[in-house]
Design an enzyme around this catalytic site. Structure first.
Site, short mmCIF file in Angstrom:
data_model
loop_
_atom_site.label_atom_id
_atom_site.label_comp_id
_atom_site.label_asym_id
_atom_site.label_seq_id
_atom_site.Cartn_x
_atom_site.Cartn_y
_atom_site.Cartn_z
N ASP A 1 61.67 1.64 -4.25
CA ASP A 1 61.17 1.32 -2.91
C ASP A 1 61.75 -0.04 -2.57
O ASP A 1 61.30 -1.07 -3.08
CB ASP A 1 59.63 1.29 -2.95
CG ASP A 1 59.02 0.77 -1.64
OD1 ASP A 1 59.77 0.50 -0.68
OD2 ASP A 1 57.78 0.64 -1.59
N LYS B 1 65.90 -6.71 4.71
CA LYS B 1 65.93 -5.31 5.16
C LYS B 1 66.09 -5.21 6.68
O LYS B 1 66.70 -4.28 7.19
CB LYS B 1 64.64 -4.61 4.71
CG LYS B 1 64.63 -3.11 4.91
CD LYS B 1 63.41 -2.53 4.23
CE LYS B 1 63.28 -1.03 4.43
NZ LYS B 1 62.12 -0.50 3.68
N GLU C 1 60.73 7.11 3.36
CA GLU C 1 59.53 6.55 2.75
C GLU C 1 58.30 7.46 2.90
O GLU C 1 57.59 7.69 1.92
CB GLU C 1 59.27 5.15 3.31
CG GLU C 1 60.28 4.14 2.79
CD GLU C 1 60.42 2.87 3.62
OE1 GLU C 1 59.58 2.65 4.54
OE2 GLU C 1 61.35 2.09 3.37
N ASP D 1 51.42 4.12 7.43
CA ASP D 1 51.96 3.03 6.60
C ASP D 1 51.84 1.70 7.34
O ASP D 1 52.62 1.40 8.24
CB ASP D 1 53.43 3.35 6.27
CG ASP D 1 54.09 2.27 5.40
OD1 ASP D 1 53.48 1.20 5.17
OD2 ASP D 1 55.23 2.49 4.95
P1 ADP Z 1 55.58 -4.42 3.52
O1 ADP Z 1 55.49 -2.94 3.74
O2 ADP Z 1 55.79 -5.20 4.78
O3 ADP Z 1 56.53 -4.79 2.42
P2 ADP Z 1 53.08 -4.41 1.97
O4 ADP Z 1 52.86 -2.95 2.02
O5 ADP Z 1 53.37 -5.04 0.66
O6 ADP Z 1 54.10 -4.92 3.06
O7 ADP Z 1 51.72 -5.06 2.60
C1 ADP Z 1 51.59 -6.45 2.70
C2 ADP Z 1 50.36 -6.72 3.55
O8 ADP Z 1 49.20 -6.21 2.88
C3 ADP Z 1 50.10 -8.21 3.76
O9 ADP Z 1 49.79 -8.45 5.11
C4 ADP Z 1 48.90 -8.48 2.86
O10 ADP Z 1 48.09 -9.55 3.35
C5 ADP Z 1 48.14 -7.17 2.95
N1 ADP Z 1 47.23 -6.99 1.85
C6 ADP Z 1 47.51 -6.98 0.53
N2 ADP Z 1 46.38 -6.84 -0.20
C7 ADP Z 1 45.35 -6.77 0.70
C8 ADP Z 1 43.92 -6.64 0.57
N3 ADP Z 1 43.32 -6.55 -0.60
N4 ADP Z 1 43.20 -6.61 1.73
C9 ADP Z 1 43.79 -6.70 2.92
N5 ADP Z 1 45.11 -6.83 3.10
C10 ADP Z 1 45.88 -6.86 2.00
MG MG Z 2 56.05 -0.99 2.79
#
Ligand code: ADP
Ligand code: MG
Length: 628
Positions: A25, A87, A186, A208
């Site tokens: 990923d 990205k 994805e 997502d």
């Molecule tokens: P991306 O797809 O942009 O790479 P992610 O899927 O890793 O991002 O998600 C990151 C987001 O998830 C951030 O905004 C982070 O603050 C939020 N996040 C991570 N853990 C939690 C949680 N326990 N509660 C709420 N939001 C969360």
């Molecule tokens: Mg993601």
């Protein structure tokens, strides 16, 4: 038996030999690698037991390159040499970067506009090279953990990634020394992770919500085949916006009047901390260091829910649109899969459940679900899982069309058509004796070519001269499983053929795709009007040209009495309206001219039959020019 059927021509699977294959990923914020071990897909961790690799690369003056958390730590002190969110730059040309400029802190070298290079203290690097560093790191991690050389990888990309963005991703993998078994969307990977591929047939929604983006995809599993029915979302909406909503509330509550960069950073960081804490708590204390003194306030879950209410509603509006695009009713949906860190927020889960009237699937860690699905797919593609053949169908993000007379785009493959796909359409010549046909391949939803994006141009030459409309030219568009397009054209009576592979060097941003979709909706009515007008103009040109050619050939001989002046009058009227008239006016003027010419044309027909019988050629006056 696996319900997904893979057909990889020329790739036979060797039984009894386990190949090391991984799923990757390659995310905007975070990247992960996973693999199937002892029949189970798990994410692979680094020495600290961490499975998440932040997608951050730091370049130092002494040429050392750091990837992941160590690079992330340098982002604050050395932002210009620390590349984040690369990205968003993949497959983008210099001109695409201008629209992103305000969000990108880097300096670019645009000598090659198709491949802008980021200036760092260690030299210039392209987005492809930066991504390759992330992939290399994941490859090393996998080889260390699995104890051998990798035979291949499945890498995931957003469903809306276009040709250039997919190509760039493949290039990055090659640079990292990875053999790409397949690029996988994805959302499809997320559905595979939940084993929905071997479950009941039906429609699945993938919701997502990450840090900076929201993507919704609607998939259908039908007769053992997964197809993506539609995609939608918002490339500028995610958990970061939840942080901002809290930050704005804090600024107001604390009565902050002057906001400098460092205070801003402090507030945003604190907002993010409390947001994540509120996932497991009903109330959290927020504290800020304002000047000399500590300031604190309680933020309750209810208040937080209220702050992000409009943002969550926005994601549901995108869901509604995607459902409409897919022509699916909410009640037809079998499963909803939650992906991305922000789907941990309880109110997000609740609102999604309420909207679809069904509990979403949340059992698999929303950070890992995409990598796990990719690993399962890689395992099958590498030939380790003898469950049968597997075919994955993804979707075309924007319609592919061809330019026809009058600058109109005739759609050959419509947006959201599952791929791989091949579609053919027959065209004919516009003029007598036309020996070449210009094929212009365009992408986009709008009616006029000028409003679409040009992908390629090529010519079919050597068509034997025939009267207009007699040649039969079959144009075929083919999009392969990775989403790459090739176009061919064939004149069927002579067998003359021309082909082109479309590898656009300029990528479209997801913002642009969205913009194009929005425009096409906003302009649907105008476009129809414009199309009608163009069609009438083309028809007017054809009639005017035919009349002129006829008059030149035998006007003097065959016209009677005042016929000539009447025809000239209606010819002039049409000619004037051709420039400035409405579609309806042009249509009427064409009719009038044709009516005025009726007698003359009848006489010409008789005459030409007469001439033919007398051994004369009937088409001596036809023009011999190529169209366009
Ligand atoms: P991306 O797809 O942009 O790479 P992610 O899927 O890793 O991002 O998600 C990151 C987001 O998830 C951030 O905004 C982070 O603050 C939020 N996040 C991570 N853990 C939690 C949680 N326990 N509660 C709420 N939001 C969360
Ligand atoms: Mg993601």
């Amino acid at each position: 038996m696996a319900l997904l059927q893979i057909a990889e021509p020329g790739q036979s699977t060797a039984p009894h030999q386990h190949r090391l294959a991984v799923g990757i990923d390659l995310g905007t914020t975070n990247s992960l690698v996973a693999s199937v071990r002892s029949g189970k897909a798990t994410t692979l961790t680094d020495d600290n037991g961490d499975s998440i690799l932040p997608s951050v690369v730091h370049y130092a003056a002494d040429q050392t390159i750091q990837v992941g958390r160590t690079a992330q730590a340098l982002a604050v002190t050395d932002p210009h040499n620390t590349i984040v969110s690369v990205k968003r730059l993949m497959g983008r040309a210099s001109k695409d970067l201008k629209t992103l400029a305000e969000h990108i802190p880097y300096q670019f070298n645009n000598d090659n506009p198709a491949l802008p290079r980021i200036k760092t203290t260690a030299g210039e690097v392209s987005a492809v090279e930066v991504s390759a560093e992330i992939l290399k790191q994941l490859k090393i991690r996998a080889e260390n953990t699995l104890g051998g050389e990798l035979s291949g990888a499945v890498i995931t990309v957003p469903a809306y990634f276009d040709d250039a963005q997919r190509q760039a991703t493949k290039d990055a993998a090659r640079l990292a020394g990875l053999d790409v078994l397949r690029l996988l969307n994805e959302p499809t990977a997320a559905a595979v992770a939940y084993g929905l591929d071997s479950g009941e047939e039906g429609v699945v929604v993938i919701y997502d919500l990450g840090g900076g983006t929201f993507d919704v995809s609607i998939l259908r599993l039908n007769k053992g085949v997964f197809e993506v029915l539609s995609t939608g979302g918002d490339s500028a909406l995610g958990g970061d916006d939840f942080d901002l909503a809290i930050a704005e509330w804090l600024v107001a509550e604390a009565g902050v009047t002057e906001l400098n960069a460092s205070l801003n950073r402090q507030i945003i960081n604190e907002a993010r901390r409390v947001k994540e804490a509120l996932t497991d708590a009903d109330s959290v204390t927020v504290s800020l260091l304002l000047g000399e003194k500590n300031w604190a306030i309680e933020l309750t879950k209810d208040k937080f829910n209220q702050l992000i209410d409009a943002l969550v509603s926005k994601t549901l509006a995108s869901c509604r649109r995607a459902l409409r695009d897919a022509a699916i009713d909410k009640s037809d949906i079998k499963n909803i899969v939650m992906v991305g860190g922000s789907t941990r927020v309880p109110v997000v889960r609740d609102r999604v459940a309420e909207f679809f009237n069904k509990q979403p699937l949340v059992e698999i860690d929303p950070d890992k679900v995409v990598a796990i699905g990719a690993a399962l797919q890689a395992d099958i593609l590498a030939g380790n899982n003898q469950g049968g053949e597997l075919l994955l169908l993804d979707v075309l993000p924007l319609s592919l069309g061809i330019e026809t007379m009058g600058g109109l785009s005739e759609k050959i493959i419509h947006r959201n058509t599952p791929i791989p796909v091949a579609r053919a359409q027959d065209f004919t010549t516009y003029k007598d004796g036309q020996t070449a046909l210009a094929v212009h391949v365009v992408q986009g939803e709008r009616e006029l070519v000028a409003d679409c994006r040009s992908l390629a141009r090529f010519e079919l030459r050597g068509i034997p001269p025939m009267v207009a409309g007699a040649a039969r030219i079959r144009v075929t568009y083919q999009v392969d499983a990775d989403g790459l397009l090739s176009v061919s054209s064939l004149e069927e009576s002579s067998g003359v053929e021309a082909k082109v592979s479309v590898k656009p060097s300029y990528g479209l941003s997801d913002n642009e795709i969205e913009q194009m979709l929005r425009d096409s909706m906003n302009h649907a009515h105008d476009d129809m009007e414009a199309r009608k007008l163009r069609e009438e103009q083309v028809e007017a040109d054809r009639v005017l040209e035919a009349i002129d050619a006829a008059l030149l050939a035998d006007g003097d001989r065959l016209l009677e009495n005042d016929e000539k002046s009447l025809i000239e009058q209606s010819r002039a009227a049409l000619s004037a309206l051709r420039q400035s008239g409405t579609a309806e006016q042009i249509k009427q003027a064409v009719k009038t001219l044709e009516k005025t010419c009726e007698g003359y044309i009848a006489r010409r027909m008789n005459q030409s039959i007469h001439d033919a019988m007398a051994g004369h050629k009937i088409d001596e006056y036809t023009t011999n020019k190529d169209s366009k």
